[in-house]
Design a protein around this motif. Structure first.
Motif, PDB file in Angstrom:
ATOM      1  N   GLU A   1      -6.155   4.637  -5.802  1.00  9.66           N
ATOM      2  CA  GLU A   1      -5.757   5.578  -4.750  1.00  9.66           C
ATOM      3  C   GLU A   1      -5.361   4.808  -3.472  1.00  9.66           C
ATOM      4  OE1 GLU A   1      -8.352   8.398  -1.926  1.00  9.66           O
ATOM      5  OE2 GLU A   1      -8.441   9.011  -4.033  1.00  9.66           O
ATOM      6  N   ILE A   2      -6.139   3.806  -3.131  1.00  8.06           N
ATOM      7  CA  ILE A   2      -5.833   2.994  -1.938  1.00  8.06           C
ATOM      8  C   ILE A   2      -4.509   2.257  -2.114  1.00  8.06           C
ATOM      9  CG2 ILE A   2      -6.564   0.974  -0.593  1.00  8.06           C
ATOM     10  CD1 ILE A   2      -9.501   1.900  -1.175  1.00  8.06           C
ATOM     11  N   LEU A   3      -4.302   1.735  -3.330  1.00  9.52           N
ATOM     12  CA  LEU A   3      -3.104   0.928  -3.591  1.00  9.52           C
ATOM     13  C   LEU A   3      -1.897   1.802  -3.965  1.00  9.52           C
ATOM     14  CD1 LEU A   3      -4.692  -1.961  -5.665  1.00  9.52           C
ATOM     15  CD2 LEU A   3      -4.121  -1.947  -3.247  1.00  9.52           C
ATOM     16  N   ARG A   4      -2.157   3.085  -4.228  1.00  6.87           N
ATOM     17  CA  ARG A   4      -1.099   4.035  -4.617  1.00  6.87           C
ATOM     18  C   ARG A   4      -0.383   3.558  -5.873  1.00  6.87           C
ATOM     19  NH1 ARG A   4       1.463   5.355   1.401  1.00  6.87           N
ATOM     20  NH2 ARG A   4      -0.498   6.178   2.299  1.00  6.87           N
TER      21      ARG A   4
ATOM     22  N   GLU B   1      -8.126  -5.082   4.123  1.00  7.13           N
ATOM     23  CA  GLU B   1      -7.886  -3.659   4.367  1.00  7.13           C
ATOM     24  C   GLU B   1      -8.365  -2.828   3.175  1.00  7.13           C
ATOM     25  OE1 GLU B   1      -6.984  -0.119   6.100  1.00  7.13           O
ATOM     26  OE2 GLU B   1      -7.091  -2.101   7.058  1.00  7.13           O
ATOM     27  N   ILE B   2      -8.166  -3.341   1.974  1.00  9.27           N
ATOM     28  CA  ILE B   2      -8.668  -2.653   0.775  1.00  9.27           C
ATOM     29  C   ILE B   2     -10.183  -2.515   0.857  1.00  9.27           C
ATOM     30  CG2 ILE B   2      -8.954  -2.813  -1.733  1.00  9.27           C
ATOM     31  CD1 ILE B   2      -6.246  -4.383  -1.738  1.00  9.27           C
ATOM     32  N   ILE B   3     -10.854  -3.601   1.202  1.00  5.90           N
ATOM     33  CA  ILE B   3     -12.313  -3.606   1.328  1.00  5.90           C
ATOM     34  C   ILE B   3     -12.761  -2.606   2.392  1.00  5.90           C
ATOM     35  CG2 ILE B   3     -14.295  -5.005   2.068  1.00  5.90           C
ATOM     36  CD1 ILE B   3     -12.747  -7.438   0.831  1.00  5.90           C
ATOM     37  N   LYS B   4     -12.056  -2.630   3.518  1.00  2.18           N
ATOM     38  CA  LYS B   4     -12.405  -1.736   4.626  1.00  2.18           C
ATOM     39  C   LYS B   4     -12.302  -0.264   4.198  1.00  2.18           C
ATOM     40  CE  LYS B   4     -10.729  -2.897   8.618  1.00  2.18           C
ATOM     41  NZ  LYS B   4      -9.772  -3.064   9.743  1.00  2.18           N
ATOM     42  N   GLN B   5     -11.229   0.065   3.478  1.00  2.00           N
ATOM     43  CA  GLN B   5     -11.052   1.458   3.042  1.00  2.00           C
ATOM     44  C   GLN B   5     -12.088   1.850   1.988  1.00  2.00           C
ATOM     45  OE1 GLN B   5      -7.173   3.103   2.368  1.00  2.00           O
ATOM     46  NE2 GLN B   5      -6.150   1.564   3.624  1.00  2.00           N
TER      47      GLN B   5
ATOM     48  N   THR C   1     -17.967  -3.794  -2.783  1.00  2.31           N
ATOM     49  CA  THR C   1     -17.654  -4.758  -3.831  1.00  2.31           C
ATOM     50  C   THR C   1     -18.139  -6.146  -3.415  1.00  2.31           C
ATOM     51  OG1 THR C   1     -15.446  -4.957  -2.846  1.00  2.31           O
ATOM     52  CG2 THR C   1     -15.672  -3.500  -4.747  1.00  2.31           C
ATOM     53  N   ARG C   2     -17.974  -7.111  -4.304  1.00  4.38           N
ATOM     54  CA  ARG C   2     -18.402  -8.485  -4.044  1.00  4.38           C
ATOM     55  C   ARG C   2     -17.212  -9.223  -3.446  1.00  4.38           C
ATOM     56  NH1 ARG C   2     -22.907 -10.802  -6.077  1.00  4.38           N
ATOM     57  NH2 ARG C   2     -23.022 -13.077  -6.197  1.00  4.38           N
TER      58      ARG C   2
END
Length: 366
Positions: free
Chosen positions: A362-365, A317-321, A331-332
């Motif tokens: 920001e994604i991870l807050r 989900e991090i990658i997707k965002q 990213t790799r």
């Protein structure tokens, strides 16, 4: 605004590496100028191929070389050259090679997908693939037992994609080739040392022009003169579908001329990745570290390992965002299934590392 945004394509921050999927490399101004000038004039392509081959050979310390449209094309052309040689009838017959000496031995851990199947590239050249050993373990006798009167080559892959443990080393493979009079082909597409494998004794070595060398989409085969002559002749056969243009050849030569004198600033690379790592220290749920490239190249990256339970978000989900953002950040992600992403500093433009760090936070807050 870049030319890509002009046509409505999204802006990209490439933290993945010199990847085909992201357009390879951003070329030097001198490389772009060489391509610009080449595109606006005419040349005898055969003469250009020969001249470019001599220049590439000198830089790589090989006997001769042959430009290609990319490393994948270099694989198919190399295999075809070993099967058909300089026989025009056989060249025009490929990839159909039934009844010919066409078996190509490869360690099972080298049967990789680099965006396409490497085995398919071998088959495009008429090769019949003979995989040996297991995915994580190969012995010398696995190779020896597979050799027959139809063996035309042993194929070795030097890549982070390949299994790094349990495989026979290139010196061991070269020794087997010499003992059995079998040519050794090395796929060194993204490797930084463009002399090493020739000097080790490989017969043909294949490189990408658009990765470490930072040229346009291109590549080349370097190696033994007789074999390279056969490689060039494959442009009368399967190579016609993979022909390399004058602009690519001149861009490749220009990039190689720059590359041979380039001094890599490893210290700067380390400082950059260490800065990224420091931004995530003491954040609960993130383990940040500096790691070296899996294949042993002098490339250092910032690695982030996420504790998905603590962060309450999956790595995917991090990658997707990141990729859906504006700009899109790539990213790799080879170890995303383990909760790991890496940031490669080499393709980053000034200040982009700060954008990446801020976007992840920001994604991870956090």
């Amino acid at each position: 605004m870049s030319i890509y945004q002009k046509y409505g394509l999204k802006q990209i921050i490439n933290a993945s590496g010199k990847m085909t999927a992201l357009g390879g490399s951003a070329v030097d101004t001198k490389v772009a100028q060489a391509m610009f000038e080449a595109a606006q004039d005419y040349v005898d392509i055969q003469e250009l191929m020969l001249k470019a081959g001599r220049i590439i050979a000198e830089i790589t310390t090989a006997e001769d070389a042959c430009p290609t449209v990319g490393a994948a094309a270099g694989i198919a052309i190399s295999i075809a050259a070993l099967i058909a040689g300089k026989n025009l009838t056989l060249i025009e017959q490929l990839p159909y090679s039934e009844g010919l000496r066409n078996e190509v031995i490869i360690q099972k851990g080298h049967s990789i997908n680099f965006g396409a199947s490497i085995l398919q590239m071998i088959r495009l050249g008429g090769g019949k693939v003979v995989e040996v050993g297991q995915t994580n373990y190969v012995e010398k006798n696995h190779i020896i037992d597979a050799i027959s009167e139809k063996t035309v080559a042993i194929f070795y892959v030097k890549s982070h994609h390949a299994v790094q443990k349990g495989m026979l080393s290139l010196p061991e493979i070269i020794e087997i080739g010499e003992e059995n009079n079998i040519p050794i082909i090395v796929d060194a597409a993204a490797e930084e040392d463009i002399q090493k494998y020739i000097q080790m004794g490989a017969d043909l070595v294949i490189y990408s022009g658009g990765k470490a060398i930072e040229g346009p989409t291109s590549g080349f085969i370097c190696g033994k003169k007789e074999l390279i002559e056969a490689c060039r002749l494959q442009y009368k056969g399967i190579g016609r579908a993979m022909k390399v243009g004058k602009e690519q050849i001149m861009g490749l030569i220009s990039a190689l001329e720059i590359y041979k004198n380039k001094v890599e600033n490893i210290e700067k690379q380390l400082q950059q990745v260490q800065w990224i790592v420091n931004q995530f220290q003491n954040i609960d749920g993130i383990t940040a570290s500096v790691v070296q490239d899996e294949a042993g190249r002098t490339i250092y990256r910032a690695q982030l390992k996420f504790d998905e339970e603590k962060l309450n978000i999956s790595t995917h989900e991090i990658i997707k965002q990141l990729e859906r953002g504006e700009p899109a950040i790539f990213t790799r992600n080879h170890y995303a299934n383990l909760g790991i992403i890496s940031i490669d500093p080499r393709p980053l433009l000034p200040g982009q590392e700060k954008i990446i760090v801020n976007r992840i936070k920001e994604i991870l807050r956090v």
